[in-house]
Design a protein around this motif. Structure first.
Motif, PDB file in Angstrom:
ATOM      1  N   PHE A   1       0.808  -1.263  -0.024  1.00 36.89           N
ATOM      2  CA  PHE A   1      -0.026   0.027  -0.036  1.00 36.89           C
ATOM      3  C   PHE A   1       0.783   1.228  -0.246  1.00 36.89           C
ATOM      4  O   PHE A   1       0.682   2.160  -0.766  1.00 36.89           O
ATOM      5  N   TRP A   2       1.850   1.362   0.795  1.00 33.35           N
ATOM      6  CA  TRP A   2       2.606   2.318   1.039  1.00 33.35           C
ATOM      7  C   TRP A   2       3.458   2.597  -0.415  1.00 33.35           C
ATOM      8  O   TRP A   2       3.679   3.918  -0.793  1.00 33.35           O
ATOM      9  N   GLN A   3       4.128   1.390  -0.707  1.00 34.83           N
ATOM     10  CA  GLN A   3       5.062   1.645  -2.025  1.00 34.83           C
ATOM     11  C   GLN A   3       3.998   2.364  -3.116  1.00 34.83           C
ATOM     12  O   GLN A   3       4.530   3.253  -3.834  1.00 34.83           O
ATOM     13  N   ALA A   4       2.757   1.697  -3.269  1.00 36.13           N
ATOM     14  CA  ALA A   4       1.693   2.480  -4.153  1.00 36.13           C
ATOM     15  C   ALA A   4       1.525   3.833  -3.984  1.00 36.13           C
ATOM     16  O   ALA A   4       1.401   4.447  -5.032  1.00 36.13           O
ATOM     17  N   LYS A   5       1.175   4.009  -2.742  1.00 36.99           N
ATOM     18  CA  LYS A   5       0.890   5.545  -2.493  1.00 36.99           C
ATOM     19  C   LYS A   5       2.014   6.369  -2.886  1.00 36.99           C
ATOM     20  O   LYS A   5       1.728   7.480  -3.383  1.00 36.99           O
ATOM     21  N   ILE A   6       3.220   6.094  -2.421  1.00 40.47           N
ATOM     22  CA  ILE A   6       4.179   6.883  -2.549  1.00 40.47           C
ATOM     23  C   ILE A   6       4.646   7.210  -4.131  1.00 40.47           C
ATOM     24  O   ILE A   6       4.926   8.285  -4.415  1.00 40.47           O
ATOM     25  N   GLU A   7       4.594   6.077  -4.829  1.00 42.97           N
ATOM     26  CA  GLU A   7       4.770   6.101  -6.410  1.00 42.97           C
ATOM     27  C   GLU A   7       3.649   7.102  -6.935  1.00 42.97           C
ATOM     28  O   GLU A   7       3.934   7.872  -7.753  1.00 42.97           O
ATOM     29  N   ARG A   8       2.553   6.867  -6.495  1.00 39.79           N
ATOM     30  CA  ARG A   8       1.480   7.894  -6.979  1.00 39.79           C
ATOM     31  C   ARG A   8       1.649   9.298  -6.615  1.00 39.79           C
ATOM     32  O   ARG A   8       1.523  10.128  -7.494  1.00 39.79           O
ATOM     33  N   ASN A   9       2.019   9.699  -5.468  1.00 40.58           N
ATOM     34  CA  ASN A   9       2.736  10.990  -5.129  1.00 40.58           C
ATOM     35  C   ASN A   9       3.727  11.588  -6.011  1.00 40.58           C
ATOM     36  O   ASN A   9       3.738  12.607  -6.165  1.00 40.58           O
ATOM     37  N   HIS A  10       4.691  10.590  -6.116  1.00 41.42           N
ATOM     38  CA  HIS A  10       5.897  11.172  -7.040  1.00 41.42           C
ATOM     39  C   HIS A  10       5.381  11.477  -8.277  1.00 41.42           C
ATOM     40  O   HIS A  10       5.671  12.254  -9.000  1.00 41.42           O
ATOM     41  N   ALA A  11       4.715  10.354  -8.999  1.00 37.46           N
ATOM     42  CA  ALA A  11       4.102  10.793 -10.418  1.00 37.46           C
ATOM     43  C   ALA A  11       3.341  11.917 -10.489  1.00 37.46           C
ATOM     44  O   ALA A  11       3.369  12.683 -11.530  1.00 37.46           O
ATOM     45  N   ARG A  12       2.475  12.155  -9.375  1.00 34.92           N
ATOM     46  CA  ARG A  12       1.691  13.329  -9.346  1.00 34.92           C
ATOM     47  C   ARG A  12       2.407  14.596  -9.222  1.00 34.92           C
ATOM     48  O   ARG A  12       2.357  15.572  -9.993  1.00 34.92           O
ATOM     49  N   ASP A  13       3.412  14.500  -8.506  1.00 33.80           N
ATOM     50  CA  ASP A  13       4.451  15.719  -8.345  1.00 33.80           C
ATOM     51  C   ASP A  13       5.295  15.876  -9.591  1.00 33.80           C
ATOM     52  O   ASP A  13       5.281  17.134 -10.216  1.00 33.80           O
ATOM     53  N   ILE A  14       5.488  14.999 -10.551  1.00 41.92           N
ATOM     54  CA  ILE A  14       6.303  15.328 -11.769  1.00 41.92           C
ATOM     55  C   ILE A  14       5.254  15.826 -12.713  1.00 41.92           C
ATOM     56  O   ILE A  14       5.752  16.764 -13.325  1.00 41.92           O
ATOM     57  N   GLU A  15       4.139  15.353 -12.672  1.00 41.41           N
ATOM     58  CA  GLU A  15       3.062  15.890 -13.644  1.00 41.41           C
ATOM     59  C   GLU A  15       2.741  17.201 -13.270  1.00 41.41           C
ATOM     60  O   GLU A  15       2.438  18.146 -14.409  1.00 41.41           O
ATOM     61  N   GLU A  16       2.481  17.853 -11.953  1.00 44.42           N
ATOM     62  CA  GLU A  16       2.243  19.045 -11.814  1.00 44.42           C
ATOM     63  C   GLU A  16       3.425  19.759 -12.141  1.00 44.42           C
ATOM     64  O   GLU A  16       3.254  20.841 -12.387  1.00 44.42           O
ATOM     65  N   GLN A  17       4.646  19.701 -12.057  1.00 44.76           N
ATOM     66  CA  GLN A  17       5.771  20.270 -12.074  1.00 44.76           C
ATOM     67  C   GLN A  17       5.743  20.779 -13.676  1.00 44.76           C
ATOM     68  O   GLN A  17       6.396  21.582 -14.156  1.00 44.76           O
ATOM     69  N   ARG A  18       5.303  19.606 -14.397  1.00 46.30           N
ATOM     70  CA  ARG A  18       5.421  19.749 -16.132  1.00 46.30           C
ATOM     71  C   ARG A  18       4.454  20.621 -16.566  1.00 46.30           C
ATOM     72  O   ARG A  18       4.759  21.517 -17.370  1.00 46.30           O
ATOM     73  N   LYS A  19       3.217  20.669 -15.793  1.00 44.68           N
ATOM     74  CA  LYS A  19       2.211  21.592 -16.227  1.00 44.68           C
ATOM     75  C   LYS A  19       2.759  23.142 -15.936  1.00 44.68           C
ATOM     76  O   LYS A  19       2.312  23.847 -16.612  1.00 44.68           O
ATOM     77  N   LEU A  20       3.157  23.077 -14.730  1.00 46.52           N
ATOM     78  CA  LEU A  20       3.836  24.608 -14.186  1.00 46.52           C
ATOM     79  C   LEU A  20       4.760  25.055 -14.933  1.00 46.52           C
ATOM     80  O   LEU A  20       4.782  26.067 -15.423  1.00 46.52           O
ATOM     81  N   ALA A  21       5.727  24.074 -15.606  1.00 47.69           N
ATOM     82  CA  ALA A  21       6.812  24.500 -16.391  1.00 47.69           C
ATOM     83  C   ALA A  21       6.114  24.849 -17.763  1.00 47.69           C
ATOM     84  O   ALA A  21       6.523  26.007 -18.553  1.00 47.69           O
ATOM     85  N   GLN A  22       5.020  24.258 -18.574  1.00 46.87           N
ATOM     86  CA  GLN A  22       4.387  24.546 -19.409  1.00 46.87           C
ATOM     87  C   GLN A  22       3.984  26.010 -19.493  1.00 46.87           C
ATOM     88  O   GLN A  22       3.863  26.584 -20.522  1.00 46.87           O
ATOM     89  N   MET A  23       3.530  26.408 -18.174  1.00 48.56           N
ATOM     90  CA  MET A  23       2.672  27.667 -18.105  1.00 48.56           C
ATOM     91  C   MET A  23       3.885  28.745 -17.617  1.00 48.56           C
ATOM     92  O   MET A  23       3.367  29.920 -17.791  1.00 48.56           O
ATOM     93  N   GLY A  24       5.096  28.304 -17.746  1.00 50.92           N
ATOM     94  CA  GLY A  24       6.309  29.544 -17.729  1.00 50.92           C
ATOM     95  C   GLY A  24       6.655  29.508 -16.338  1.00 50.92           C
ATOM     96  O   GLY A  24       7.270  30.521 -15.954  1.00 50.92           O
ATOM     97  N   TRP A  25       6.369  28.946 -15.157  1.00 45.03           N
ATOM     98  CA  TRP A  25       6.670  28.885 -13.957  1.00 45.03           C
ATOM     99  C   TRP A  25       7.902  28.228 -13.923  1.00 45.03           C
ATOM    100  O   TRP A  25       8.200  26.759 -14.287  1.00 45.03           O
ATOM    101  N   HIS A  26       8.832  28.628 -12.906  1.00 44.45           N
ATOM    102  CA  HIS A  26      10.052  28.030 -12.516  1.00 44.45           C
ATOM    103  C   HIS A  26       9.669  27.203 -11.131  1.00 44.45           C
ATOM    104  O   HIS A  26       9.081  27.654 -10.408  1.00 44.45           O
ATOM    105  N   CYS A  27       9.997  25.943 -11.216  1.00 47.29           N
ATOM    106  CA  CYS A  27       9.688  25.146 -10.119  1.00 47.29           C
ATOM    107  C   CYS A  27      10.691  24.572  -9.305  1.00 47.29           C
ATOM    108  O   CYS A  27      11.812  24.290  -9.682  1.00 47.29           O
ATOM    109  N   ILE A  28      10.750  24.854  -7.819  1.00 51.98           N
ATOM    110  CA  ILE A  28      11.950  24.620  -7.133  1.00 51.98           C
ATOM    111  C   ILE A  28      11.316  23.492  -5.907  1.00 51.98           C
ATOM    112  O   ILE A  28      10.366  24.082  -5.351  1.00 51.98           O
ATOM    113  N   THR A  29      12.031  22.491  -5.453  1.00 52.04           N
ATOM    114  CA  THR A  29      11.692  21.620  -4.674  1.00 52.04           C
ATOM    115  C   THR A  29      12.742  21.781  -3.574  1.00 52.04           C
ATOM    116  O   THR A  29      13.970  21.517  -3.670  1.00 52.04           O
TER     117      THR A  29
END
Length: 166
Positions: free
Chosen positions: A85-113
């Motif tokens: 369960f935890w492995q799947a949850k963390i992988e979903r979180n990681h994939a969601r983070d990457i997708e959100e940062q991709r969308k922000l970059a397309q909108m012209g935002w600089h993403c810092i983690t």
């Protein structure tokens, strides 16, 4: 085996906050003391970034190492119980983070983690100083004066040249 009962574990996990965490407050206090102004959790941006600095066209995500799957980090250790369960949850979180940062970059935002482990007392000052340096570099790059070379102009004539036939 878990030392807590199912109800105790549920209460414990439910009390974990997503906003206003200690690492996030550390970053916020540092940035504010250095003159950076920001908005918190902007609802119209993908992923509702923790900090939004519109002047710098930058967003900052302050991520917990466990919840967002920080690789090669001693704070990212999967629990022994219910590991799938935890492995799947963390992988979903990681994939969601990457997708959100991709969308922000397309909108012209600089993403810092900024990761939770980077805000531990031993490396906190170095991390925060590099964050300020990065934001200032982004601002200078985005707002620098662009000098354009003007093309050589050929003098255009508004009328035919005047020649006298005398």
């Amino acid at each position: 085996m878990d030392k807590l009962t199912k109800e105790q574990r549920h209460r414990c996990m439910a009390s974990i906050r997503g906003k206003g965490t200690k690492p996030e407050i550390t970053v916020r206090k540092f940035l504010f003391s250095r003159g950076f102004r920001y908005r918190l959790n902007h609802p119209r941006l993908p992923g509702r970034p923790d900090l939004v600095l519109r002047k710098y066209r930058s967003v900052i995500f302050v991520n917990g190492c466990f919840w967002h799957g920080h690789e090669n980090c001693k704070y990212h250790v999967l629990p022994k119980s219910n590991a799938e369960f935890w492995q799947a949850k963390i992988e979903r979180n990681h994939a969601r983070d990457i997708e959100e940062q991709r969308k922000l970059a397309q909108m012209g935002w600089h993403c810092i983690t900024v990761w939770e482990c980077q805000l531990k007392p031993a490396v906190r000052e170095k991390t925060l100083e590099s964050l300020a340096f990065t934001l200032n570099s982004i601002f200078l790059k985005d707002h620098s004066v662009k000098r354009y070379a003007l093309p050589k102009e050929e003098h255009a004539m508004a009328a035919e040249p005047y020649f006298s036939n005398e």
